[in-house]
Design an enzyme around this catalytic site. Structure first.
Site, mmCIF file in Angstrom:
data_model
loop_
_atom_site.group_PDB
_atom_site.id
_atom_site.type_symbol
_atom_site.label_atom_id
_atom_site.label_comp_id
_atom_site.label_asym_id
_atom_site.label_seq_id
_atom_site.Cartn_x
_atom_site.Cartn_y
_atom_site.Cartn_z
ATOM 1 N N TYR A 1 0.823 -1.116 -0.077
ATOM 2 C CA TYR A 1 0.328 0.326 -0.027
ATOM 3 C C TYR A 1 0.908 1.745 0.237
ATOM 4 C CZ TYR A 1 -4.125 -2.201 0.208
ATOM 5 O OH TYR A 1 -5.608 -2.963 -0.755
ATOM 6 N N ARG B 1 2.026 1.887 -4.026
ATOM 7 C CA ARG B 1 -0.144 2.790 -3.995
ATOM 8 C C ARG B 1 -0.159 3.739 -4.094
ATOM 9 N NH1 ARG B 1 -4.132 -1.452 -4.631
ATOM 10 N NH2 ARG B 1 -5.472 -0.730 -4.926
ATOM 11 N N ASN C 1 -13.346 2.662 -7.067
ATOM 12 C CA ASN C 1 -11.223 3.426 -7.247
ATOM 13 C C ASN C 1 -10.859 3.874 -6.156
ATOM 14 O OD1 ASN C 1 -11.296 2.319 -9.401
ATOM 15 N ND2 ASN C 1 -10.635 4.278 -10.818
ATOM 16 N N ASP D 1 -8.230 5.421 -5.830
ATOM 17 C CA ASP D 1 -6.915 6.647 -5.798
ATOM 18 C C ASP D 1 -7.347 8.054 -5.656
ATOM 19 O OD1 ASP D 1 -8.460 6.938 -8.427
ATOM 20 O OD2 ASP D 1 -7.294 5.804 -9.331
ATOM 21 N N HIS E 1 -14.874 1.731 -2.352
ATOM 22 C CA HIS E 1 -13.806 0.498 -1.204
ATOM 23 C C HIS E 1 -12.772 1.347 -0.768
ATOM 24 C CE1 HIS E 1 -14.901 -2.577 -4.699
ATOM 25 N NE2 HIS E 1 -15.497 -3.190 -4.282
ATOM 26 N N GLY F 1 -14.208 1.093 -17.423
ATOM 27 C CA GLY F 1 -13.425 0.843 -17.019
ATOM 28 C C GLY F 1 -13.065 -0.666 -15.648
ATOM 29 N N SER G 1 -13.887 -4.773 -14.453
ATOM 30 C CA SER G 1 -13.923 -5.866 -15.419
ATOM 31 C C SER G 1 -15.149 -6.504 -14.959
ATOM 32 C CB SER G 1 -12.709 -7.092 -14.971
ATOM 33 O OG SER G 1 -12.732 -7.160 -13.554
ATOM 34 N N ASN H 1 -14.885 0.018 -21.988
ATOM 35 C CA ASN H 1 -13.657 -1.015 -21.834
ATOM 36 C C ASN H 1 -12.834 -0.746 -22.949
ATOM 37 O OD1 ASN H 1 -12.617 -2.871 -20.950
ATOM 38 N ND2 ASN H 1 -13.665 -2.956 -19.248
HETATM 39 C C1 BJW Z 1 -9.287 -0.159 -19.806
HETATM 40 C C2 BJW Z 1 -8.648 0.897 -19.889
HETATM 41 C C3 BJW Z 1 -8.549 1.991 -20.448
HETATM 42 C C4 BJW Z 1 -7.302 -1.366 -18.210
HETATM 43 N N1 BJW Z 1 -10.115 2.042 -20.293
HETATM 44 N N2 BJW Z 1 -10.818 0.660 -20.056
HETATM 45 C C5 BJW Z 1 -21.516 -12.915 -5.114
HETATM 46 C C6 BJW Z 1 -22.246 -11.647 -4.793
HETATM 47 C C7 BJW Z 1 -21.553 -10.728 -3.990
HETATM 48 C C8 BJW Z 1 -20.513 -11.299 -3.395
HETATM 49 C C9 BJW Z 1 -19.711 -12.147 -3.507
HETATM 50 C C10 BJW Z 1 -20.263 -13.075 -4.601
HETATM 51 N N3 BJW Z 1 -19.028 -14.139 -4.775
HETATM 52 C C11 BJW Z 1 -17.756 -13.707 -3.802
HETATM 53 C C12 BJW Z 1 -18.448 -12.321 -3.359
HETATM 54 C C13 BJW Z 1 -17.373 -10.891 -2.409
HETATM 55 C C14 BJW Z 1 -16.381 -11.162 -2.978
HETATM 56 C C15 BJW Z 1 -16.438 -10.838 -4.821
HETATM 57 O O1 BJW Z 1 -16.708 -9.900 -5.102
HETATM 58 N N4 BJW Z 1 -15.652 -11.674 -5.183
HETATM 59 C C16 BJW Z 1 -15.124 -12.141 -6.593
HETATM 60 C C17 BJW Z 1 -13.927 -11.965 -6.604
HETATM 61 C C18 BJW Z 1 -16.232 -13.320 -7.373
HETATM 62 N N5 BJW Z 1 -16.577 -9.357 -2.387
HETATM 63 C C19 BJW Z 1 -16.549 -8.590 -2.079
HETATM 64 O O2 BJW Z 1 -15.818 -9.439 -0.695
HETATM 65 C C20 BJW Z 1 -17.367 -7.366 -1.417
HETATM 66 N N6 BJW Z 1 -17.843 -7.174 0.172
HETATM 67 C C21 BJW Z 1 -18.989 -8.029 -0.012
HETATM 68 O O3 BJW Z 1 -19.321 -8.843 -0.937
HETATM 69 O O4 BJW Z 1 -19.459 -7.742 0.982
HETATM 70 C C22 BJW Z 1 -20.548 -8.245 1.366
HETATM 71 C C23 BJW Z 1 -21.561 -7.652 0.939
HETATM 72 C C24 BJW Z 1 -22.134 -6.766 0.249
HETATM 73 C C25 BJW Z 1 -22.911 -6.303 -0.264
HETATM 74 C C26 BJW Z 1 -24.272 -6.487 0.232
HETATM 75 C C27 BJW Z 1 -24.480 -8.019 1.163
HETATM 76 C C28 BJW Z 1 -22.831 -8.151 1.742
HETATM 77 C C29 BJW Z 1 -16.055 -6.697 -0.839
HETATM 78 C C30 BJW Z 1 -14.831 -6.747 -2.433
HETATM 79 C C31 BJW Z 1 -13.928 -5.790 -1.695
HETATM 80 C C32 BJW Z 1 -12.767 -5.209 -3.068
HETATM 81 N N7 BJW Z 1 -11.147 -4.961 -2.782
HETATM 82 C C33 BJW Z 1 -10.347 -4.412 -3.974
HETATM 83 C C34 BJW Z 1 -9.514 -3.798 -3.028
HETATM 84 C C35 BJW Z 1 -9.672 -2.554 -2.814
HETATM 85 C C36 BJW Z 1 -8.512 -2.074 -2.651
HETATM 86 C C37 BJW Z 1 -6.905 -1.624 -2.935
HETATM 87 O O5 BJW Z 1 -7.224 -1.462 -4.281
HETATM 88 O O6 BJW Z 1 -6.147 -2.403 -2.395
HETATM 89 O O7 BJW Z 1 -11.045 -3.916 -4.642
HETATM 90 S S1 BJW Z 1 -10.643 -6.102 -4.883
HETATM 91 C C38 BJW Z 1 -10.179 -4.795 -6.581
HETATM 92 O O8 BJW Z 1 -10.886 -5.630 -7.376
HETATM 93 C C39 BJW Z 1 -9.959 -3.454 -6.356
HETATM 94 C C40 BJW Z 1 -11.070 -3.068 -7.569
HETATM 95 O O9 BJW Z 1 -12.353 -1.950 -7.018
HETATM 96 C C41 BJW Z 1 -11.660 -4.241 -7.483
HETATM 97 C C42 BJW Z 1 -12.511 -3.998 -8.886
HETATM 98 O O10 BJW Z 1 -11.479 -3.978 -10.001
HETATM 99 P P1 BJW Z 1 -11.893 -3.208 -11.144
HETATM 100 O O11 BJW Z 1 -11.773 -2.090 -10.846
HETATM 101 O O12 BJW Z 1 -12.454 -3.750 -11.947
HETATM 102 O O13 BJW Z 1 -10.878 -3.278 -12.043
HETATM 103 P P2 BJW Z 1 -9.775 -4.647 -13.183
HETATM 104 O O14 BJW Z 1 -8.643 -5.161 -12.778
HETATM 105 O O15 BJW Z 1 -10.574 -5.672 -12.798
HETATM 106 O O16 BJW Z 1 -10.344 -4.490 -14.319
HETATM 107 C C43 BJW Z 1 -9.816 -3.044 -14.783
HETATM 108 C C44 BJW Z 1 -10.958 -3.252 -16.296
HETATM 109 O O17 BJW Z 1 -10.361 -2.030 -16.908
HETATM 110 C C45 BJW Z 1 -10.666 -4.453 -17.214
HETATM 111 O O18 BJW Z 1 -11.616 -5.059 -17.467
HETATM 112 C C46 BJW Z 1 -9.215 -3.648 -18.816
HETATM 113 O O19 BJW Z 1 -9.669 -3.762 -19.756
HETATM 114 C C47 BJW Z 1 -10.415 -2.295 -18.272
HETATM 115 N N8 BJW Z 1 -9.614 -1.060 -19.120
HETATM 116 N N9 BJW Z 1 -6.912 -0.156 -19.698
HETATM 117 C C48 BJW Z 1 -10.856 1.684 -20.109
HETATM 118 N N10 BJW Z 1 -7.394 3.102 -20.801
#
Ligand code: BJW
Ligand code: ZN
Length: 295
Positions: A73, A76, A116, A118, A150, A242, A244, A268
């Site tokens: 972090y 980051r 995000n 950031d 987040h 942006g 996934s 995306n």
């Molecule tokens: C471009 C580009 C350009 C590149 N132009 N595009 C089913 C249902 C509900 C929950 C779950 C479930 N199964 C499992 C869960 C739990 C879990 C989860 O979702 N797991 C999955 C892996 C399946 N979720 C959780 O635990 C969440 N909490 C939760 O569910 O609580 C319980 C609850 C909630 C609600 C109701 C009831 C109960 C918490 C999730 C926390 C995620 N944390 C992170 C880390 C944050 C800290 C840090 O930054 O270090 O968050 S993980 C990471 O992933 C980060 C991001 O915010 C998050 C999403 O990623 P994102 O932003 O989509 O990035 P990428 O890299 O995946 O994608 C980038 C995209 O950009 C790509 O597609 C590229 O193509 C594109 N791109 N350049 C346009 N120039």
């Protein structure tokens, strides 16, 4: 179903200005900040090759090795400090201004829901407000809501349940021991190999307990879910920018909007989860497509 998908930016732009939208939301992810030099987690430009970010972004990882997680972090935080908002952040920030929306998407409300951490969307909004001071005849402007679901890299959270103090802290480094973290090399491989004693990691400034990054890890509850649910329920247009669309609950918002009759536009770099069902699909860098779509 017989849903047809458009890839026509100017058609989208026309539809936006025809005034039929009441509530527009943007659901954003790491790709929004990619052009600012912040690595994404997955997909094209995804980084953290050496370390699996997903295995560092958990409460268990922090419990097991807070030194390792803090080094990650620290890196980051440094990356986010050096970064600047890009044209995609600016386009969303401009749509957050009432007088801009009057032209681009008349009679609509707008909100940004970002995954995000950031802070670049907040900075873009501040820059846009600064730029447009002459445009407003009141000193306060009702900008659209911006939800950082987040958390934030610059929030520092006390781990003691009885304290729970949250401090906004942009110091670089956040504690002297982290000054020794090496800059990533050419290949962007992080070297997170310091073994920092607990007493030298960031501590709560109120109670001196171990502090942690104020971000939402897997298994933790994202911020402002009640407010977000209301916005998603009311939305008739959802811009998916942006992300996934693999992390819940954010990954479900677009289909929730469609389930109650709203439209979805995906911006995306490449194909992503759920984009088959999108009403509009704009493949390419969002720092190019979004300013055109909202232009
Ligand atoms: C471009 C580009 C350009 C590149 N132009 N595009 C089913 C249902 C509900 C929950 C779950 C479930 N199964 C499992 C869960 C739990 C879990 C989860 O979702 N797991 C999955 C892996 C399946 N979720 C959780 O635990 C969440 N909490 C939760 O569910 O609580 C319980 C609850 C909630 C609600 C109701 C009831 C109960 C918490 C999730 C926390 C995620 N944390 C992170 C880390 C944050 C800290 C840090 O930054 O270090 O968050 S993980 C990471 O992933 C980060 C991001 O915010 C998050 C999403 O990623 P994102 O932003 O989509 O990035 P990428 O890299 O995946 O994608 C980038 C995209 O950009 C790509 O597609 C590229 O193509 C594109 N791109 N350049 C346009 N120039
Ligand atoms: Zn404390």
């Amino acid at each position: 179903s017989t849903r047809t998908q458009s890839t026509d930016l100017s058609e989208f732009q026309r539809l936006l200005t025809d005034g039929k939208w009441n509530n527009i939301i943007a659901v954003c992810g790491a790709g929004l900040s990619a052009a600012s030099g912040i690595p994404t987690f997955r997909g094209a430009g995804g980084m953290w090759r050496k370390y699996d970010a997903m295995s560092l972004a958990t409460p268990e990882a922090f419990e097991e090795n807070p030194s390792l997680v803090w080094q990650f972090y620290h890196y980051r935080r440094e990356a986010a400090r050096k970064a600047l908002p890009n044209p995609a952040h600016m386009a969303l920030a401009e749509l957050s201004l009432p007088w801009r929306r009057k032209v681009v998407a008349p009679n609509s409300e707008f909100s940004i829901i970002t995954q995000n951490v950031d802070g670049l969307s907040v900075r873009a909004l501040a820059m846009t407000l600064e730029d447009s001071k002459g445009n407003s005849n009141s000193s306060t402007v009702n900008t659209a809501p911006l939800i950082e679901m987040h958390g934030r890299l610059f929030d520092v959270l006390c781990t003691s349940k009885s304290c729970g103090y949250v401090e906004y802290n942009t110091a670089s480094p956040i504690c002297p021991a982290l000054a020794a973290v090496e800059e990533p090399g050419e290949d962007n491989a992080l070297k997170l190999d310091l073994d920092i004693p607990l007493s030298e990691l960031p501590r709560c400034s109120k109670c001196n307990a171990l502090a942690r990054p104020g971000v939402v890890w897997f298994g933790e509850i994202p911020h402002e879910l009640g407010r977000i649910d209301k916005l998603v329920e009311a939305a008739d247009l959802c811009l998916v920018v942006g992300t996934s669309s693999t992390v819940y609950p954010a990954a479900a918002y677009a289909s929730e909007v469609q389930d109650h009759g709203g439209k979805v536009a995906v911006f995306n770099l490449e194909r992503s989860a759920g984009d088959r069902d999108a009403d509009f699909l704009f493949l390419g860098p969002c720092e190019e497509t979004l300013p055109r779509a909202l232009g």
